[in-house]
Design an enzyme around this catalytic site. Structure first.
Site, PDB file in Angstrom:
ATOM      1  N   ASN A 198      63.079 -92.402  30.859  1.00 59.93           N
ATOM      2  CA  ASN A 198      64.061 -93.022  29.976  1.00 59.93           C
ATOM      3  C   ASN A 198      65.359 -92.225  30.046  1.00 59.93           C
ATOM      4  OD1 ASN A 198      62.167 -94.932  29.032  1.00 59.93           O
ATOM      5  ND2 ASN A 198      61.378 -93.466  27.537  1.00 59.93           N
ATOM      6  N   VAL A 229      63.988 -87.368  23.541  1.00 65.21           N
ATOM      7  CA  VAL A 229      64.081 -85.931  23.824  1.00 65.21           C
ATOM      8  C   VAL A 229      65.031 -85.735  24.998  1.00 65.21           C
ATOM      9  CG1 VAL A 229      62.821 -83.855  24.481  1.00 65.21           C
ATOM     10  CG2 VAL A 229      61.749 -85.534  22.951  1.00 65.21           C
ATOM     11  N   HIS A 257      62.522 -85.864  31.564  1.00 67.01           N
ATOM     12  CA  HIS A 257      61.064 -85.911  31.651  1.00 67.01           C
ATOM     13  C   HIS A 257      60.604 -87.233  32.225  1.00 67.01           C
ATOM     14  CE1 HIS A 257      62.239 -87.385  27.642  1.00 67.01           C
ATOM     15  NE2 HIS A 257      61.199 -88.200  27.718  1.00 67.01           N
ATOM     16  N   MET A 258      59.452 -87.179  32.882  1.00 70.49           N
ATOM     17  CA  MET A 258      58.804 -88.366  33.439  1.00 70.49           C
ATOM     18  C   MET A 258      57.504 -88.593  32.676  1.00 70.49           C
ATOM     19  SD  MET A 258      57.423 -88.861  37.337  1.00 70.49           S
ATOM     20  CE  MET A 258      59.013 -88.987  38.125  1.00 70.49           C
ATOM     21  N   HIS A 259      57.335 -89.799  32.152  1.00 69.22           N
ATOM     22  CA  HIS A 259      56.055 -90.185  31.553  1.00 69.22           C
ATOM     23  C   HIS A 259      55.108 -90.608  32.684  1.00 69.22           C
ATOM     24  CE1 HIS A 259      57.679 -90.777  27.335  1.00 69.22           C
ATOM     25  NE2 HIS A 259      58.810 -90.857  28.023  1.00 69.22           N
ATOM     26  N   ASP A 291      51.115 -85.872  26.298  1.00 63.87           N
ATOM     27  CA  ASP A 291      52.031 -86.381  25.273  1.00 63.87           C
ATOM     28  C   ASP A 291      51.345 -86.294  23.910  1.00 63.87           C
ATOM     29  OD1 ASP A 291      54.701 -88.476  25.358  1.00 63.87           O
ATOM     30  OD2 ASP A 291      53.514 -88.399  23.517  1.00 63.87           O
ATOM     31  N   ILE A 292      52.105 -85.879  22.898  1.00 61.55           N
ATOM     32  CA  ILE A 292      51.537 -85.676  21.563  1.00 61.55           C
ATOM     33  C   ILE A 292      51.212 -87.004  20.875  1.00 61.55           C
ATOM     34  CG2 ILE A 292      53.674 -85.601  20.201  1.00 61.55           C
ATOM     35  CD1 ILE A 292      52.544 -82.992  18.931  1.00 61.55           C
TER      36      ILE A 292
HETATM   37  P1  AMP Z   1      61.329 -90.233  25.348  1.00 60.06           P
HETATM   38  O1  AMP Z   1      61.368 -91.365  24.364  1.00 60.06           O
HETATM   39  O2  AMP Z   1      61.318 -90.739  26.775  1.00 60.06           O
HETATM   40  O3  AMP Z   1      62.404 -89.203  25.094  1.00 60.06           O
HETATM   41  O4  AMP Z   1      59.903 -89.571  25.172  1.00 60.06           O
HETATM   42  C1  AMP Z   1      59.688 -88.363  24.508  1.00 60.06           C
HETATM   43  C2  AMP Z   1      58.179 -88.166  24.486  1.00 60.06           C
HETATM   44  O5  AMP Z   1      57.907 -86.837  24.132  1.00 60.06           O
HETATM   45  C3  AMP Z   1      57.446 -89.065  23.479  1.00 60.06           C
HETATM   46  O6  AMP Z   1      56.448 -89.830  24.156  1.00 60.06           O
HETATM   47  C4  AMP Z   1      56.825 -88.059  22.490  1.00 60.06           C
HETATM   48  O7  AMP Z   1      55.562 -88.474  22.005  1.00 60.06           O
HETATM   49  C5  AMP Z   1      56.735 -86.806  23.344  1.00 60.06           C
HETATM   50  N1  AMP Z   1      56.737 -85.571  22.592  1.00 60.06           N
HETATM   51  C6  AMP Z   1      57.604 -85.192  21.626  1.00 60.06           C
HETATM   52  N2  AMP Z   1      57.280 -83.974  21.147  1.00 60.06           N
HETATM   53  C7  AMP Z   1      56.204 -83.563  21.846  1.00 60.06           C
HETATM   54  C8  AMP Z   1      55.390 -82.389  21.823  1.00 60.06           C
HETATM   55  N3  AMP Z   1      55.643 -81.371  20.984  1.00 60.06           N
HETATM   56  N4  AMP Z   1      54.340 -82.313  22.667  1.00 60.06           N
HETATM   57  C9  AMP Z   1      54.079 -83.318  23.519  1.00 60.06           C
HETATM   58  N5  AMP Z   1      54.806 -84.454  23.598  1.00 60.06           N
HETATM   59  C10 AMP Z   1      55.842 -84.580  22.756  1.00 60.06           C
END
Ligand code: AMP
Ligand code: ZN
Length: 114
Positions: A87, A96, A100-102, A30-31
């Protein structure tokens, strides 16, 4: 989808630090990490939200779970413990809109992403 940030990460248009990859899924750092370990696991096809997972797409969800196990092992947190979070939609905190899974860990977790 060409305007989807995670599709662009999957196809290499946007750089990422890859942690695990197979035919169905990709895991990357994660960025904006919220814990010492914070990786994102995505299917390699565009699925907008958890609510868009139909029965034919279930193999991707299984692969995401297996990838989370592999990420936890590679990051050394499989025994100590970690958290997975998906989420969904606005009130779920989804920003996003590519499923996706954190995978979070590396310290005692509180209410991150809450
Ligand atoms: P969500 O709030 O569940 O949609 O989480 C989206 C996640 O994507 C967040 O934790 C961001 O920090 C991560 N994210 C967004 N852009 C990037 C990227 N280019 N590279 C890696 N992680 C990202
Ligand atoms: Zn996408």
């Amino acid at each position: 989808m060409s305007d989807c940030i995670f599709c662009r990460i999957v196809n290499g248009e946007i750089p990422s630090t890859r942690v695990y990859e197979d035919d169905l899924v990709l895991a990357f750092e994660d960025i904006h990490p919220m814990a010492p370990v914070h990786c994102i696991v995505v299917p390699k096809i565009h699925i907008a939200t958890l609510m868009d997972v139909t029965s034919d797409l279930m193999p991707y969800v299984g692969a995401m779970t297996a990838a989370a196990q592999e990420v936890a092992k590679r990051k050394g947190i499989s025994e100590k413990g970690f958290r997975t979070v998906i989420n969904c939609n606005a009130e779920g905190g989804q920003v996003v809109f590519h499923l996706h899974m954190h995978v979070l860990g590396g310290r005692k977790l509180r209410d991150e992403l809450g």
